[in-house]
Structures are given as C-alpha cells and as structure tokens.
Scaffold this motif. Structure first.
Motif, short mmCIF file in Angstrom:
data_model
loop_
_atom_site.label_atom_id
_atom_site.label_comp_id
_atom_site.label_asym_id
_atom_site.label_seq_id
_atom_site.Cartn_x
_atom_site.Cartn_y
_atom_site.Cartn_z
N GLU A 146 33.32 52.91 59.53
CA GLU A 146 34.06 52.45 58.76
C GLU A 146 34.45 53.49 57.57
OE1 GLU A 146 32.17 49.33 56.66
OE2 GLU A 146 31.36 48.21 58.57
N THR A 147 34.00 54.65 57.55
CA THR A 147 34.58 55.64 56.57
C THR A 147 35.81 56.26 56.97
OG1 THR A 147 32.94 57.24 57.57
CG2 THR A 147 32.03 55.95 55.74
N ILE A 148 36.16 55.86 57.93
CA ILE A 148 37.39 56.49 58.58
C ILE A 148 38.41 55.18 58.62
CG2 ILE A 148 38.76 57.43 60.35
CD1 ILE A 148 36.17 58.84 61.42
N THR A 149 38.39 54.22 59.35
CA THR A 149 39.50 53.21 59.63
C THR A 149 39.01 51.92 58.78
OG1 THR A 149 37.95 52.32 61.47
CG2 THR A 149 39.43 54.11 61.81
N GLY A 150 37.85 51.87 58.08
CA GLY A 150 37.57 50.60 57.19
C GLY A 150 37.01 49.61 57.72
N GLY A 151 36.51 49.76 59.02
CA GLY A 151 35.99 48.69 59.88
C GLY A 151 36.77 47.37 59.96
N SER A 152 36.04 46.31 59.85
CA SER A 152 36.65 44.98 60.03
C SER A 152 37.59 44.81 59.05
CB SER A 152 35.80 43.97 60.52
OG SER A 152 34.89 43.74 59.50
N PHE A 153 37.34 45.33 57.93
CA PHE A 153 37.95 44.81 56.54
C PHE A 153 39.25 45.92 56.75
CE2 PHE A 153 33.57 43.94 55.45
CZ PHE A 153 33.94 42.46 54.94
N GLY A 154 39.59 47.19 57.43
CA GLY A 154 40.58 47.83 57.07
C GLY A 154 40.85 48.58 56.02
N LEU A 155 41.95 49.13 55.84
CA LEU A 155 42.16 49.99 54.74
C LEU A 155 43.11 49.36 53.93
CD1 LEU A 155 42.11 53.44 56.78
CD2 LEU A 155 40.44 52.51 55.34
N GLN A 156 42.79 49.63 52.42
CA GLN A 156 43.96 49.45 51.22
C GLN A 156 44.36 50.74 50.90
OE1 GLN A 156 42.43 46.60 48.68
NE2 GLN A 156 42.21 44.96 50.16
N LEU A 157 45.68 50.74 50.65
CA LEU A 157 46.35 51.97 50.10
C LEU A 157 46.23 52.26 48.64
CD1 LEU A 157 47.22 52.00 53.06
CD2 LEU A 157 49.33 52.93 52.40
N GLY A 158 45.76 51.13 47.93
CA GLY A 158 45.64 51.41 46.69
C GLY A 158 46.94 51.09 45.65
N SER A 159 47.20 52.04 44.94
CA SER A 159 48.21 52.20 44.15
C SER A 159 49.40 52.53 44.52
CB SER A 159 47.85 52.86 42.58
OG SER A 159 47.44 54.14 43.09
N HIS A 160 49.41 52.97 46.14
CA HIS A 160 50.62 53.56 46.59
C HIS A 160 51.92 52.73 46.99
CE1 HIS A 160 48.63 57.39 46.95
NE2 HIS A 160 47.69 56.76 47.37
N ALA A 161 51.58 51.29 46.89
CA ALA A 161 52.86 50.17 47.29
C ALA A 161 54.10 50.53 46.37
CB ALA A 161 52.16 49.00 46.83
N GLU A 162 55.28 50.86 47.05
CA GLU A 162 56.44 50.85 46.39
C GLU A 162 57.24 50.04 47.39
OE1 GLU A 162 57.62 54.79 44.48
OE2 GLU A 162 55.74 55.34 45.72
N PRO A 163 57.55 49.05 47.03
CA PRO A 163 58.25 47.81 48.05
C PRO A 163 59.80 48.19 48.05
CG PRO A 163 56.85 46.59 46.69
CD PRO A 163 56.83 48.08 45.95
N VAL A 164 60.15 48.81 46.78
CA VAL A 164 61.95 49.23 46.94
C VAL A 164 62.15 50.54 48.01
CG1 VAL A 164 63.84 49.75 45.52
CG2 VAL A 164 62.27 47.74 44.86
N LEU A 165 61.09 51.43 47.40
CA LEU A 165 61.43 52.76 48.15
C LEU A 165 61.07 52.63 49.51
CD1 LEU A 165 61.91 55.81 48.04
CD2 LEU A 165 59.56 56.23 47.32
N SER A 166 59.90 52.04 50.05
CA SER A 166 59.53 51.67 51.48
C SER A 166 60.79 50.86 52.13
CB SER A 166 58.29 51.07 51.30
OG SER A 166 58.08 49.74 50.95
#
Length: 325
Positions: A146-166
C-alpha cells in the motif's frame, strides 16, 4: 486506349498526396481551434477532455487492429499502467506531473515488450491472452504494498490537479497521436503492417521482417493509451485499480474505433465523436437506460454499417480512398 505512363502515374500520386495532406492539415486546424477555444469560451471541459481521450485511445487501438490485425481485449492494461506510473512518481517520488507523462508512455512500451511474445498468436487466441494479461497486471498492482500503490483505496495526487492545463496537454497528446497515425498511413511501416495483416506468408516472401514490423506497430499502439492514463490521472487527481483497469475502457475503445472504421486515420476519430456525443445525449435524456440504448445503437451500427461510418462511405466512393486520411 491510352496507357498511363510512369511519369503520369507519379504525377497522379503526387497530386493525391497533396490533396491528402491538405485535407489532413485543414481538419487538424479545425480540431485545434475548436478544442483550444473550449476552456476560453466556458465550454464543457470534462466532456471535451474525455472526447479527446477517446479519440486518442481509438486511434491507438486502430494501429493494433486496423493496421496490424490484432484485437487486444486487454488494451486497458497500457492505460492502467500509465495511470499508476504517473500517480506513483508524483505522489511517492515527488516528480512534476508533466515530467511523469513521458515515463508513463515508457512504462506502456516496457509492458508492450513484455507482452510481445503473444504476437505469435492470432485471432481469438491473442484476444483472450491479452485480456488475461490485463487481469494479471491489475492483480499485481492491487497486491503491491500500500505504501507504493495505495492498496484498494488507490492514490490521490493531492494539490496537483490543474484541469485546464491537463486539458491542453490532452489536446497535444491527441494531436501527436493523430499525426503519428497520419504518418503511419503513408509510411513504409504502415504499408508493411497492412501487408502482414492481409497475408503474412506473402509479406515474408516479399522480404518484410514480420516480427520486427509487428513489434513496431505494437509499440506505437501501446504508447498512447499509457500516456492517456497518465494525463487522466492528473485530470481526476485520483487513481485506483477499479477504474484504471476497468474492462469498460477496452470495450469503449473497441466500439468507438469500429464505429468509425478501422484502417483509416479519420475512422476512429469520426467513430469516437459520434459515439461519445450519442452517449452524452442518451445519458441526459434517459439516464436509467443509458447502457441499454447505447448497446442497441452499437448493435444497429454494426449490423447496417459493418465497415464503420468512414469505411462504408469509402466503400460507396472507392475513389475517395486516395484523398481521405
């Protein structure tokens, strides 16, 4: 009756190529202007983001199926690996998101090389094995620490979301994919892929290195879904095995590519645009019957337009094949 001379045939080919690439550039310009204006004019960002994603996915699948003759039911594996590569590098390593996207594509290429021995199979055998390998990829990532892939909950990228740029990055990825398919359609590699697809024995007698040609097409087909997975992970800001390896991703990719017509540049684009808009329309009008109506529409499309939209038009107007990308 006059016979065409070599010089006249060469002139005809050059004229056809000029028209071909002029139409491609014109359509490409329209696509760029349209999608570039979506964020500026307050359009539906999410809808158009996923429209570009499906155009890219269908175009990549077209290389594998339309040009090479393979039907990878496990196509989602490249998408999922690309998504987790970006998420892990951003969340655990601290890399900038943009720097992870080429590495997501590289992860797709590595996975394609691992899957390469299956290219000796064909037809339904290849399709089943590729589906099984996609399931194995999902299980491997699910059972990693889980320390790598987050297990069944997955991974959240935190404050990296940039909808327009992406969104704009997804547009660039789509344009690169379409440019690659356009080049492939007129390149020696594309002609070799079609020759191997139609008759491998005859292609071998002509001196085509079948194994190398198939591998090159396979790598191109794997690269773009992996990058799409990375960009989509950035856009949604969350990755988990349930969504990243969902077999519905493969199903939609196949439907959209087949709906437009495999083996052409414009076919998967037209198919993705038509089916995504249809899906959106059905979802708005009949949310509870969405999958049922979409399934019926797909069945009718396959029954009455078995070659896809573009493929059927080219069958009716075979002379257009020289000019339609």
């Amino acid at each position: 009756m006059a016979t065409a001379t070599p010089s006249s045939r060469t002139a005809d080919r050059e004229r056809a190529d000029r028209i071909y690439f002029t139409l491609a550039a014109l359509l490409g310009g329209i696509v760029i202007v349209y999608f570039a204006c979506v964020p500026l004019l307050g359009g539906n960002l999410a809808f158009h983001f996923y429209l570009m994603l499906w155009i890219t996915m269908a175009s990549g699948f077209n290389v594998s199926s339309g040009f090479s003759g393979y039907m990878p039911f496990g196509y989602v594996a490249f998408y999922g690996v690309g998504a987790f590569t970006t998420a892990i590098l951003v969340k655990k390593v601290g890399m900038p998101v943009l720097a992870t996207l080429p590495l997501a594509g590289l992860a797709g290429l590595i996975l394609a090389l691992l899957f390469a021995p299956t290219l000796r199979l064909s037809g339904i055998y290849f399709a089943i094995v590729s589906l099984a390998l996609a399931a194995i990829c999902r299980l491997v990532i699910t059972n990693m620490p889980e320390t790598i892939t987050g297990g069944s909950f997955g991974l959240q990228l935190g404050s990296h979301a940039e909808p327009v740029l992406s969104f704009y990055v997804m547009m660039v990825v789509m344009l690169v994919a379409l440019g690659t398919i356009l080049w492939l359609s007129r390149s020696r590699l594309g002609k070799a892929l079609r020759a191997v697809r139609d008759d491998a024995e005859a292609a071998d007698m002509m001196g085509i290195n079948i194994a190398r040609v198939r591998l090159q097409g396979w790598l191109i087909a794997a690269f773009f879904p992996a990058v799409c997975g990375g960009v989509e992970a950035w856009y949604t800001n969350v990755v988990d095995t349930e969504t990243a390896f969902n077999t519905l991703i493969t199903a939609k990719t196949v439907i959209y590519a087949v709906a437009g017509g495999l083996g052409t540049v414009t076919g998967p684009v037209v198919g993705a645009i038509a089916m995504v808009w249809l899906d959106e329309l059905i979802w708005r009008r009949f949310p509870l019957l969405n999958l049922l109506i979409l399934g019926l529409a797909t069945v009718l499309l396959v029954l009455f337009l078995p070659r896809g939209i573009v493929g059927t038009v080219l069958r009716w107007r075979p002379g257009w094949r020289r000019f339609v990308p």
